[in-house]
Design a protein around this motif. Structure first.
Motif, PDB file in Angstrom:
ATOM      1  N   HIS A  34       0.867  -1.177   0.000  1.00  0.00           N
ATOM      2  CA  HIS A  34       0.000   0.000   0.000  1.00  0.00           C
ATOM      3  C   HIS A  34       0.900   1.222   0.000  1.00  0.00           C
ATOM      4  CE1 HIS A  34      -2.996   2.958   1.221  1.00  0.00           C
ATOM      5  NE2 HIS A  34      -3.933   2.055   1.037  1.00  0.00           N
ATOM      6  N   PRO A  35       0.562   2.275  -0.740  1.00  0.00           N
ATOM      7  CA  PRO A  35       1.459   3.433  -0.817  1.00  0.00           C
ATOM      8  C   PRO A  35       1.596   4.204   0.485  1.00  0.00           C
ATOM      9  CG  PRO A  35      -0.613   3.878  -1.962  1.00  0.00           C
ATOM     10  CD  PRO A  35      -0.615   2.421  -1.632  1.00  0.00           C
ATOM     11  N   GLU A  36       0.627   4.057   1.393  1.00  0.00           N
ATOM     12  CA  GLU A  36       0.651   4.883   2.607  1.00  0.00           C
ATOM     13  C   GLU A  36       0.416   4.098   3.895  1.00  0.00           C
ATOM     14  OE1 GLU A  36      -2.424   7.675   1.788  1.00  0.00           O
ATOM     15  OE2 GLU A  36      -1.151   8.968   0.555  1.00  0.00           O
ATOM     16  N   ARG A  37       0.259   2.759   3.807  1.00  0.00           N
ATOM     17  CA  ARG A  37      -0.130   1.998   4.986  1.00  0.00           C
ATOM     18  C   ARG A  37       0.663   0.690   5.068  1.00  0.00           C
ATOM     19  NH1 ARG A  37      -4.433   4.382   7.062  1.00  0.00           N
ATOM     20  NH2 ARG A  37      -4.846   2.643   8.464  1.00  0.00           N
ATOM     21  N   SER A  38       0.645   0.094   6.265  1.00  0.00           N
ATOM     22  CA  SER A  38       1.255  -1.219   6.484  1.00  0.00           C
ATOM     23  C   SER A  38       0.266  -2.115   7.201  1.00  0.00           C
ATOM     24  CB  SER A  38       2.532  -1.093   7.330  1.00  0.00           C
ATOM     25  OG  SER A  38       3.536  -0.390   6.640  1.00  0.00           O
ATOM     26  N   ALA A  39       0.346  -3.424   6.929  1.00  0.00           N
ATOM     27  CA  ALA A  39      -0.508  -4.405   7.595  1.00  0.00           C
ATOM     28  C   ALA A  39       0.194  -4.926   8.848  1.00  0.00           C
ATOM     29  CB  ALA A  39      -0.825  -5.556   6.656  1.00  0.00           C
ATOM     30  N   SER A  67       6.110  -4.101   4.116  1.00  0.00           N
ATOM     31  CA  SER A  67       4.724  -3.631   4.085  1.00  0.00           C
ATOM     32  C   SER A  67       3.850  -4.304   5.134  1.00  0.00           C
ATOM     33  CB  SER A  67       4.122  -3.860   2.690  1.00  0.00           C
ATOM     34  OG  SER A  67       4.146  -5.227   2.323  1.00  0.00           O
ATOM     35  N   ALA A  68       4.464  -5.117   6.038  1.00  0.00           N
ATOM     36  CA  ALA A  68       3.695  -5.777   7.097  1.00  0.00           C
ATOM     37  C   ALA A  68       4.650  -6.315   8.151  1.00  0.00           C
ATOM     38  CB  ALA A  68       2.858  -6.928   6.526  1.00  0.00           C
TER      39      ALA A  68
END
Length: 281
Positions: A34-39, A67-68
């Protein structure tokens, strides 16, 4: 950077991909991003569902890509114990390989093949998962946050609050401190019900003990200082937050038709049910 706290997946890879898409993630350069978020996964990635290795591959690739990240659930801990030979009992394992334990772990074992190189590789990866992660913004644990117990083994944990081989062995040796901490963090605190009271759970098992609602200020004393997210408890009904500082993101996704849930955290002091997202595909 925002955080999407993801509930227990239990090998439901289809639900995981549907939820990631709903949240705006896409596959790029070998990982969902995601360009602005992380899981932020709360554990129990494995067992029960039809997509064990696909789920693990998605989560691990996201972790490697930044990204997570994920913490350990009781099913990952049980998987470690199931695969680890007991040094004091030749031919035996820390988690007994009887019919009951095998059945609870069957979906994972069927995909990796018991004691294969693939099985050993994933168990080693499970060992890299922290028991809990805490930042100034949020706290994350699979089942129960208990500061006194967490402090009791702080000097025995590996880097980043990970288990060591000694701590994996300790519960099978009835090391009282390690047993309580690992059980509390991964499985939750329990109390005995007064005889003859019992109940039947969602798996049709009759229970004579019940889990403590440690997040409930009327029963326990969560300090409310920082929002806390957890899974494990197989909530049902319409997904939402418990309070302004507590959210369970496990709504029984292991079961057909039940949703996989995430909370879209953006740094707010007060959690809101409007930020809970659920998919049942």
């Amino acid at each position: 950077m925002g955080h999407d706290i993801m509930g227990d997946i239990h090998g439901q890879a289809g639900k995981l991909k549907a939820l990631l898409k709903q949240l705006g993630y896409c596959e790029r350069m070998g990982a969902w991003r995601h360009p602005e978020r992380s899981a932020r996964f709360v554990g129990d990635l494995i067992d029960r569902g039809p997509g064990q290795l696909e789920t693990l591959d998605i989560v691990r690739r996201m972790g490697d890509a930044g990204s997570a990240d994920a913490i350990m659930g009781n099913h990952e801990f049980n998987g470690i114990a199931y695969a680890t030979q007991d040094p004091e009992r030749p031919g035996e394992h820390l988690r007994t390989r009887g019919p009951g334990n095998h059945a609870r772990h069957r979906a994972f074992l069927d995909e990796v093949v018991v004691d294969s190189a693939v099985h050993r590789e994933w168990v080693q990866w499970f060992m890299t998962l922290p028991l809990w992660i805490e930042t100034d913004q949020l706290r994350r644990v699979h089942a129960c946050r208990h500061p006194a117990l967490m402090a009791a083994i702080a000097d025995r944990l590996g880097p980043g609050n990970t288990l060591t081989p000694e701590l994996v062995l300790a519960p099978s040796r009835k090391d009282s401190v390690a047993v309580v901490v690992v059980e509390a963090s991964c499985k939750g605190l329990e109390i005995a019900l007064p005889a003859p009271v019992s109940f039947t759970d969602k798996q049709s098992i009759v229970r004579h003990r019940t889990r403590v609602r440690w997040w409930d200020s009327a029963i326990a004393r969560y300090d409310q200082a920082t929002p806390v997210f957890f899974g494990h408890y197989w909530f049902s009904g319409r997904p939402g937050v418990i309070s302004a500082t507590a959210c369970c993101v496990d709504y029984s996704a292991a079961l057909p038709g039940e949703p996989l849930v995430a909370y879209r955290f953006g740094g707010e002091d007060a959690l809101c049910s409007d930020k809970v997202v659920a998919v049942g595909a």
